[in-house]
Scaffold this active site. Sequence first.
Site, PDB file in Angstrom:
ATOM      1  N   CYS A 131      34.353  43.483  39.419  1.00  0.00           N
ATOM      2  CA  CYS A 131      33.599  42.212  39.385  1.00  0.00           C
ATOM      3  C   CYS A 131      31.703  42.145  40.490  1.00  0.00           C
ATOM      4  O   CYS A 131      30.959  41.993  39.689  1.00  0.00           O
ATOM      5  CB  CYS A 131      33.888  41.092  39.731  1.00  0.00           C
ATOM      6  SG  CYS A 131      35.623  40.804  40.045  1.00  0.00           S
ATOM      7  N   HIS A 273      29.888  35.599  42.517  1.00  0.00           N
ATOM      8  CA  HIS A 273      30.627  35.715  41.344  1.00  0.00           C
ATOM      9  C   HIS A 273      31.499  34.343  41.874  1.00  0.00           C
ATOM     10  O   HIS A 273      31.952  34.004  42.777  1.00  0.00           O
ATOM     11  CB  HIS A 273      31.838  37.562  41.857  1.00  0.00           C
ATOM     12  CG  HIS A 273      33.219  38.068  41.549  1.00  0.00           C
ATOM     13  ND1 HIS A 273      32.532  37.377  39.627  1.00  0.00           N
ATOM     14  CD2 HIS A 273      33.917  38.485  41.889  1.00  0.00           C
ATOM     15  CE1 HIS A 273      34.062  37.392  39.326  1.00  0.00           C
ATOM     16  NE2 HIS A 273      34.655  37.822  40.717  1.00  0.00           N
ATOM     17  N   ASN A 303      37.840  33.565  35.819  1.00  0.00           N
ATOM     18  CA  ASN A 303      37.310  34.817  36.844  1.00  0.00           C
ATOM     19  C   ASN A 303      36.557  35.902  35.271  1.00  0.00           C
ATOM     20  O   ASN A 303      37.747  36.144  35.019  1.00  0.00           O
ATOM     21  CB  ASN A 303      38.211  35.511  37.714  1.00  0.00           C
ATOM     22  CG  ASN A 303      37.343  36.743  38.298  1.00  0.00           C
ATOM     23  OD1 ASN A 303      36.550  37.227  37.377  1.00  0.00           O
ATOM     24  ND2 ASN A 303      37.834  37.583  39.341  1.00  0.00           N
TER      25      ASN A 303
HETATM   26  O1  UT7 Z   1      36.952  39.360  41.697  1.00  0.00           O
HETATM   27  C1  UT7 Z   1      38.136  38.924  42.307  1.00  0.00           C
HETATM   28  C2  UT7 Z   1      39.786  38.863  41.274  1.00  0.00           C
HETATM   29  N1  UT7 Z   1      40.657  39.136  42.438  1.00  0.00           N
HETATM   30  C3  UT7 Z   1      40.660  37.674  42.865  1.00  0.00           C
HETATM   31  O2  UT7 Z   1      39.890  36.778  42.684  1.00  0.00           O
HETATM   32  C4  UT7 Z   1      42.268  37.021  43.424  1.00  0.00           C
HETATM   33  C5  UT7 Z   1      41.769  35.532  44.864  1.00  0.00           C
HETATM   34  N2  UT7 Z   1      42.822  35.424  44.857  1.00  0.00           N
HETATM   35  C6  UT7 Z   1      43.066  34.360  44.701  1.00  0.00           C
HETATM   36  O3  UT7 Z   1      42.886  34.034  44.006  1.00  0.00           O
HETATM   37  C7  UT7 Z   1      44.525  33.856  44.865  1.00  0.00           C
HETATM   38  O4  UT7 Z   1      45.220  34.470  46.031  1.00  0.00           O
HETATM   39  C8  UT7 Z   1      45.733  33.393  43.867  1.00  0.00           C
HETATM   40  C9  UT7 Z   1      45.394  32.162  43.085  1.00  0.00           C
HETATM   41  C10 UT7 Z   1      45.483  34.998  42.983  1.00  0.00           C
HETATM   42  C11 UT7 Z   1      47.016  33.358  44.953  1.00  0.00           C
HETATM   43  O5  UT7 Z   1      47.072  32.059  45.858  1.00  0.00           O
HETATM   44  P1  UT7 Z   1      47.613  32.420  46.470  1.00  0.00           P
HETATM   45  O6  UT7 Z   1      47.264  30.180  47.360  1.00  0.00           O
HETATM   46  O7  UT7 Z   1      47.378  32.612  47.341  1.00  0.00           O
HETATM   47  O8  UT7 Z   1      49.141  31.732  46.066  1.00  0.00           O
HETATM   48  P2  UT7 Z   1      50.464  32.588  46.835  1.00  0.00           P
HETATM   49  O9  UT7 Z   1      49.757  34.512  45.909  1.00  0.00           O
HETATM   50  O10 UT7 Z   1      50.426  32.708  48.607  1.00  0.00           O
HETATM   51  O11 UT7 Z   1      51.966  31.967  45.969  1.00  0.00           O
HETATM   52  C12 UT7 Z   1      52.046  30.429  46.791  1.00  0.00           C
HETATM   53  C13 UT7 Z   1      52.960  30.929  45.611  1.00  0.00           C
HETATM   54  C14 UT7 Z   1      54.693  31.697  44.955  1.00  0.00           C
HETATM   55  O12 UT7 Z   1      55.823  31.141  45.778  1.00  0.00           O
HETATM   56  P3  UT7 Z   1      56.244  31.212  46.760  1.00  0.00           P
HETATM   57  O13 UT7 Z   1      56.820  32.452  46.940  1.00  0.00           O
HETATM   58  O14 UT7 Z   1      55.836  30.292  47.593  1.00  0.00           O
HETATM   59  O15 UT7 Z   1      57.834  30.275  46.087  1.00  0.00           O
HETATM   60  C15 UT7 Z   1      53.899  31.926  44.166  1.00  0.00           C
HETATM   61  O16 UT7 Z   1      55.179  32.279  43.443  1.00  0.00           O
HETATM   62  O17 UT7 Z   1      53.288  29.710  44.381  1.00  0.00           O
HETATM   63  C16 UT7 Z   1      53.180  31.229  43.615  1.00  0.00           C
HETATM   64  N3  UT7 Z   1      52.751  31.253  42.274  1.00  0.00           N
HETATM   65  C17 UT7 Z   1      52.613  30.466  41.234  1.00  0.00           C
HETATM   66  N4  UT7 Z   1      52.904  28.605  41.229  1.00  0.00           N
HETATM   67  C18 UT7 Z   1      52.791  28.505  39.828  1.00  0.00           C
HETATM   68  C19 UT7 Z   1      52.174  32.254  42.299  1.00  0.00           C
HETATM   69  N5  UT7 Z   1      51.058  32.098  41.013  1.00  0.00           N
HETATM   70  C20 UT7 Z   1      51.866  31.254  40.214  1.00  0.00           C
HETATM   71  C21 UT7 Z   1      51.346  30.576  39.120  1.00  0.00           C
HETATM   72  N6  UT7 Z   1      51.391  28.899  39.241  1.00  0.00           N
HETATM   73  N7  UT7 Z   1      50.217  30.738  38.952  1.00  0.00           N
END
Ligand code: UT7
Length: 346
Positions: A131, A273, A303
Amino acid sequence: MTECPPPKKSPSENLPPANTGVCIAGTGMGLPAKVLTNDDLSKIVDTSDEWIRPRTGITQRYLADRTEHTSDLAAVAVLQAMANAGLEPSDLDLLLCATMTPDLVCPATACRVVDKIGAVPCGAMDLNLACTGFVAALTTASAFISSGHCRHVAVVGADCLSKIVDWEDRTTCILFGDAAGAAIVSRSEDPTQRCLYQRLCSDGSQWESLFVPRSEHDLPPNGQKPFEGKYNTLQMNGREVFKFAVNALRNSVSNALKATNLTAEDIKMVIPHQSNIRMLTTAWKKLGFDDDKIYVNIDRYGNTSAASVALCLHELTEQGRLTPGDYVIFVAQGGGLTWGTSLWRL
Ligand code: UT7
């Protein structure tokens, strides 16, 4: 085989006058036709608009079809940027393509773009910084212009992340979209137009936060948790990347201001970004920028990796919101890990 023609000017004429400026002479973008909304995604993986929108800011993204390559989107973006700059393909001295999804491992995607826009034998190079790629390429182009080696450099950030995400992994596939954005960086008669500050950084010790393994030999060393992903797809530790990116963003912008003795008030726009709206708002809170100085379009594109900063630049230009003399900050961070900033007086 195409013969490399003699230089257009003698070497001494290629040297810049003492006070050569560097400007962004035109911008462009290229998008695939297909739109995938959050509701469409909820039919592919267990997710919903209610989860995706508040957590990321994304409502839709564009997806290339199987026959559409990164170079196809890039060529559209560069042709538009050249038209806006009033240039012909033969005017280009160099084309830099920032991408982590090249058409092929070899040749460089930049070579295919040069061919597709009819600019052979223009110089061509790929930069793979995920990115951060477009910001790094913009900075590189500026150095080629101010050194006097080039007059016009096409810089394109292009990625088709849809080709490498795991469409069964809801934690990654919801984030990314396909696109290309381009800028023509040219020599300017006005010496006050230029890149005033640039800083490119990397920390390869954190490579496993975001990587694409081809086989078991590419996995992080023993002692880590068992590999649950798939080869040849993007593996990401979202929470780690999030924390890193917020800090990188905040520090990069604050260092750029300190180094140039400028304040948030002096800056017309920050062009960041587009990784996650929460990431952006968390980072801005402490930097003292008004919300309307931070450009955001992640809602429409997701993204788009190397394309994202370039898409923002193009939209701002089209909206007439940037004028000569404005100070703007380009800032990005991503796989590598890498992060970079470039502060320009337009
Ligand atoms: O340019 C660099 C590229 N990368 C990025 O920009 C990624 C940066 N990270 C992020 O944007 C965030 O970490 C994410 C959007 C990927 C994830 O958000 P989060 O608030 O960190 O969620 P999490 O991974 O802590 O997951 C929270 C919950 C989990 O469920 P449990 O374990 O609490 O029951 C996940 O399984 O949300 C669940 N989950 C989803 N639920 C519905 C994770 N992805 C999804 C989804 N839909 N797509």
